[in-house]
Design a protein around this motif. Structure first.
Motif: not given
Lengths: 454, 488
Positions: A249, A252-255, A331, A372-373
């Motif tokens: 997840n 997928e969300e790029g974070r 989430f 986060q990234l």
């Protein structure tokens, strides 16, 4: 099993009745039954002491790609019937979700070592109070104050679905946490055992008291970038944050810091595995969808190797389900729940001895994402922070605020402890999840961006 | 509203507790219905309803506390739980240093219900869902490159019955509604998020569906989407400078929650959370004299204000809702108190004990702890009055030490202020400081027209963990000489 559990047979019967009562194409039933007890003390006296019997029955109904979920805490016949009816009715009026891939089917489960100890499940209020008193007395004996808790838990988890899935586990934990406080400085220790008879109360007391004695009258040390030695309590924080990003997840969300980097070096020479079968952890061989949990090497000697999936994220992203679902939620649908940072060869004392000038950190506090990234986290040190000079713990220092990229910090790993600590599990959705076995670490650079006056 | 069945079980439990030797006992029955709905990337991702019902008994025996809880609502179980609470209390007495004492409260028979204009539980599901679908679509239409869009709501109804051995009998029904949208962008080596109306998404109030409608989610969605994308290429917030900072209303809310709301919890100040949550720099010797902030800082404790997430008729010890001050003209003057902690200071409780459902022990929780409005006019007036500084909007990151002194916050969005005007958008803004110095640097708080009652439905406290729902009113405010830009 004894009368303190609902038992596999009774839970299977509840699940079967719920599945039979459902009106839908597919259905899933999850039951969590729990006896939770926690004795909390401060100022060397018990001030909160609680025991609760808890239950949760969650029914998810699927009609085409319409999905609805309803939860109750009633396990009686009428409660089961009503929750099945309500979930069925709700699934009729929800819109289609074309990204839903259907429930996961029946797959063979690999048995995990037992995580249930009868004596822990049967622990009494007096058992816990005596352990609390032992911790309080140890602090008082050193003219220090004690605060903390002693807890025992028993939880059963049962999962069934209309495609034939059936999974059941019973598990126990006993744990103790102790902060020992002086006029200027504090120490901390924690212990966890599946078996309350082997819960190391004396060791917990000794560690926290010794740390508190050494932590009195801390000096100022200017914020800046320092080499650090992290006790396992602090290492757990790094691993928990990084682990939360090692999911399908998050990718997928790029974070996630490993987005687009699987197979590449992303951090230092460390190996992080998720091992649901670790007999020294809190083993459970299936996830919250009743799917077999795989043992995965997530990071191998600094190279990103894998992330974990639940059925729905796997379906959306075309990946294979690894069996790491949490209770259905949008989430954080999946997480590595049995993280182990592989040990090195050094004793804690050797890690300290090899540090010419460094900071020894007992634990972190109130850590939160800043970015986060980049895995940038801010937080505080707490309950025992020390200057290391020429390989010796030289003196206590006042607590720092840090702002630091966690995977960058691991990138500078200089040494890994040989002994792993099993730390108190994280709790989500009324369930004890996310156990950690981690060593002490020596890291080359850690940035402190502020200080305190204590 | 809970009634005679639960009342009979409660009295049975109290009788059993008395028979077993309890000198005080109370029984709480709580039925909580919650519906959480989330639309993600254009699709209904989650519909989760729960209906949770159980009871607990809290007892003092041998001068110490015990607590037990169960979801099984039978006479036998009432007896078992009450007896267990007393057994637990006797075990607690093993370490007792002095008997538990409770400040007096007049036992009452009373009822209370949250006033709602639109009861969300009587609406059709699609009526509640449509605003989310519309808002989510509006975000993606405005910025198709957004990686993730979310729109969510939560509705809540909690029926509670409190019966005590002192004679209290209080039935309450509390309603809550919250809604939010979020836009997340990824690119340029960045990941950015904008949420509305609150930080972390949802703001919640004790209110009906009218509260969800009030925020006009779809109308605000395009702006939010545009900002999330613009942040990817926005100027990085200056690093390690000192400047004036204006905090948005929803950021000041969180600043108040973390650096005032928690340190005025008297249980924390007395050390009962020392191992976990920590202690407080606002120690009892500082009550009434310690300068918490500048003369512009007035922080109220008010559980009577309509809509606040800490608004109710009575707390979970049967103490009526009340209003008072935590900080008046910058001076620390009041705690959040329970009956037991109030007694330790020779005071009476101001009614702040709340439990997270039936299975948890009541703890001191923030009710509505609010920074009261000042006289600085609107946000635009305050910006126009600022020569040089940064406006920071909507929380993204929050951390504070275990005495509640050293904090660091990040917001989703910043704007440079030059010569009284917003000029350049800033990404990754952060600021840090020490609580009394920071509040001491406050030289302006916007007026009543900018004041909003926010609600945080996710405040963690206690072991075992509990999630509290707290209210915080706030208006934008300005702080001088703040350390800004701490990203490693």
């Amino acid at each position: 099993m004894s009368g303190v559990t609902v038992g596999e047979g009774a839970l299977r019967s509840i699940c079967d009745r719920a599945l039979q009562a459902v009106d839908g194409d597919q259905a899933e039933v999850v039951v969590i039954a729990r006896n939770a007890a926690l004795t909390r003390f401060a100022n060397a006296a018990i001030h909160q002491n609680v025991v609760s019997r808890e239950a949760e029955l969650r029914v998810r109904v699927v009609r085409g790609t319409r999905v609805a979920m309803v939860t109750t805490d009633r396990l009686d016949d009428e409660g089961v019937r009503l929750v099945a009816r309500d979930a069925s009715d709700l699934a009729k009026i929800t819109p289609e979700n074309p990204t839903f891939g259907g429930l996961a089917g029946d797959r063979d489960l690999v048995p995990a070592p037992s995580a249930y100890v009868e004596r822990t499940a049967e622990a009494t209020p007096l058992d816990r109070a005596r352990a609390a008193k032992q911790l309080c007395d140890a602090a008082r004996g050193a003219s220090l104050s004690a605060a903390g808790y002693v807890a025992t838990n028993m939880q059963e988890l049962a999962i069934a679905n209309s495609l034939g899935v059936w999974a059941y586990s019973a598990a126990t934990t006993s744990d103790a946490e102790l902060a020992v406080l002086g006029d200027a400085g504090s120490g901390f220790a924690q212990r966890l055992s599946l078996d309350v008879r082997t819960l190391d109360i004396a060791g917990c007391a000794r560690e926290a008291v010794d740390k508190a004695k050494a932590a009195q009258k801390p000096r100022d040390l200017a914020p800046g970038t320092y080499e650090v030695v992290l006790e396992p309590y602090a290492v757990r924080d790094l691993i928990a944050f990084l682990g939360s990003q090692l999911t399908g997840n998050a990718v997928e969300e790029g974070r996630s810091f490993v987005t687009g980097k699987l197979g590449q070096k992303v951090t230092g020479d460390v190996t992080l595995v998720d091992d649901p079968f670790d007999p020294k952890g809190l083993p459970r061989g299936f996830d919250l969808e009743g799917q077999p949990s795989q043992r995965l090497t997530l990071i191998e000697r600094g190279v990103a190797k894998a992330v974990v999936y639940d059925s729905q994220t796997a379906y959306r992203t075309g990946q294979k389900n690894t069996g790491h679902a949490l209770p259905p939620n949008p989430f954080q649908p999946a997480a590595p729940m049995h993280l182990r940072l592989e040990p090195g060869t050094k004793t804690r004392e050797e890690l300290i001895k090899e540090s010419k000038r460094a900071v020894l950190i007992t634990r972190f506090w109130y850590t939160r994402w800043v970015h986060q990234l980049r895995t940038i986290v801010t937080g505080m040190t707490r309950d025992g922070t020390f200057a290391i000079e020429d390989g010796e713990i030289a003196y206590p220092v006042k607590n720092f605020r840090f702002t630091q990229s966690y995977h960058d910090a691991l990138g500078g790993t200089l040494g890994i402890g040989r002994d792993l600590s099993l730390l108190v599990p994280g709790e989500q959705f009324g369930l004890q999840v996310s156990s950690y076995r981690v060593p002490a670490l020596r890291l080359g650079a850690f940035t402190f961006t502020g200080a305190t006056q204590y | 509203m809970l009634g005679s069945v639960e009342r009979d079980l409660a009295h049975r439990a109290l009788d059993t507790a008395r028979t077993r030797g309890a000198t005080y006992a109370d029984a709480r029955f709580v039925r909580r219905a919650v519906e959480d709905v989330l639309v993600k990337n254009g699709h209904l991702q989650n519909v989760d309803r729960s209906d949770i019902f159980g009871f607990s008994v809290r007892a003092i025996a041998d001068g110490a506390w015990g607590f037990a809880a169960s979801p099984v609502l039978t006479a036998d179980e009432a007896d078992r739980v009450a007896a267990l609470a007393v057994e637990v209390a006797r075990a607690s007495a093993l370490t007792k240093r002095e008997d538990a004492r409770l400040a007096p409260v007049k036992p009452v028979t009373a009822t209370y219900t949250t006033p709602v204009e639109i009861d969300p539980w009587t609406m059709r599901f699609d009526e509640r869902l449509q605003p989310l679908l519309d808002a989510d679509a509006a975000m993606r239409q405005a910025q198709p490159t957004l990686r993730t869009t979310r729109a969510s709501y939560e509705i809540w109804r909690e029926e509670k019955l409190f019966v005590s051995s002192e004679g209290a009998d209080i039935a309450q029904t509390l309603y809550e509604t919250g809604a939010s949208i979020a836009a997340e962008s990824v690119g340029n080596g960045e990941q950015q998020i904008r949420t509305y109306p609150g930080s972390g998404g949802r703001s919640q109030n004790t209110a009906g569906w009218e509260y969800a409608l009030k925020w006009e989610l779809a109308k605000n969605a395009p702006r939010l989407a545009d900002e999330a994308v613009a942040l990817l290429t926005a100027k990085q917030c200056p690093q390690d400078i000192r400047t004036s900072v204006i905090l948005s209303s929803n950021q000041l809310m969180l600043q108040c929650h973390e650096s005032c709301g928690h340190p005025i919890e008297l249980d924390r100040a007395l050390g009962t959370g020392a191992a976990f949550a920590g202690t407080s720099f606002l120690t009892p010797d500082r009550l009434g004299s310690f300068r918490f902030g500048s003369e512009h800082v007035n922080i109220a404790i008010d559980s009577t204000r309509t809509g606040g997430l800490g608004t109710f008729g009575y707390d979970d010890e049967g103490v009526p809702a009340s209003e008072g001050w935590a900080v008046k003209d910058g001076v620390f003057v009041g705690y959040l108190m329970s009956r037991e902690t109030a007694a330790a200071l020779g005071k009476t409780s101001n009614g702040t004990m709340r439990a997270d459902g039936w299975s948890r022990l009541p703890l001191i929780r923030m009710t509505n702890v609010s920074v009261m409005p000042g006289s600085a006019g609107t946000l635009e007036d305050l910006i126009a009055d600022t020569d040089d500084g940064i406006y920071m909007d909507t929380n993204r990151s929050w951390s504070i030490d275990d005495k509640r002194l050293n904090f660091q916050f990040g917001t989703q969005l910043g704007w440079e202020i030059k010569n009284g005007k917003r000029t350049t958008m800033l990404r990754n803004p952060t600021y840090t400081g020490m609580t009394p110095e920071f509040w001491g640097s406050c030289d302006a708080v916007c007026s009543e027209s900018e004041w909003v009652m926010w609600g945080t439905p996710n405040c963690g406290k206690g072991q075992p963990g509990q999630i509290g729902h707290t209210g915080h009113g706030a208006a934008p405010a300005r702080f001088r000489n703040v350390r800004v830009g701490v990203v490693n």
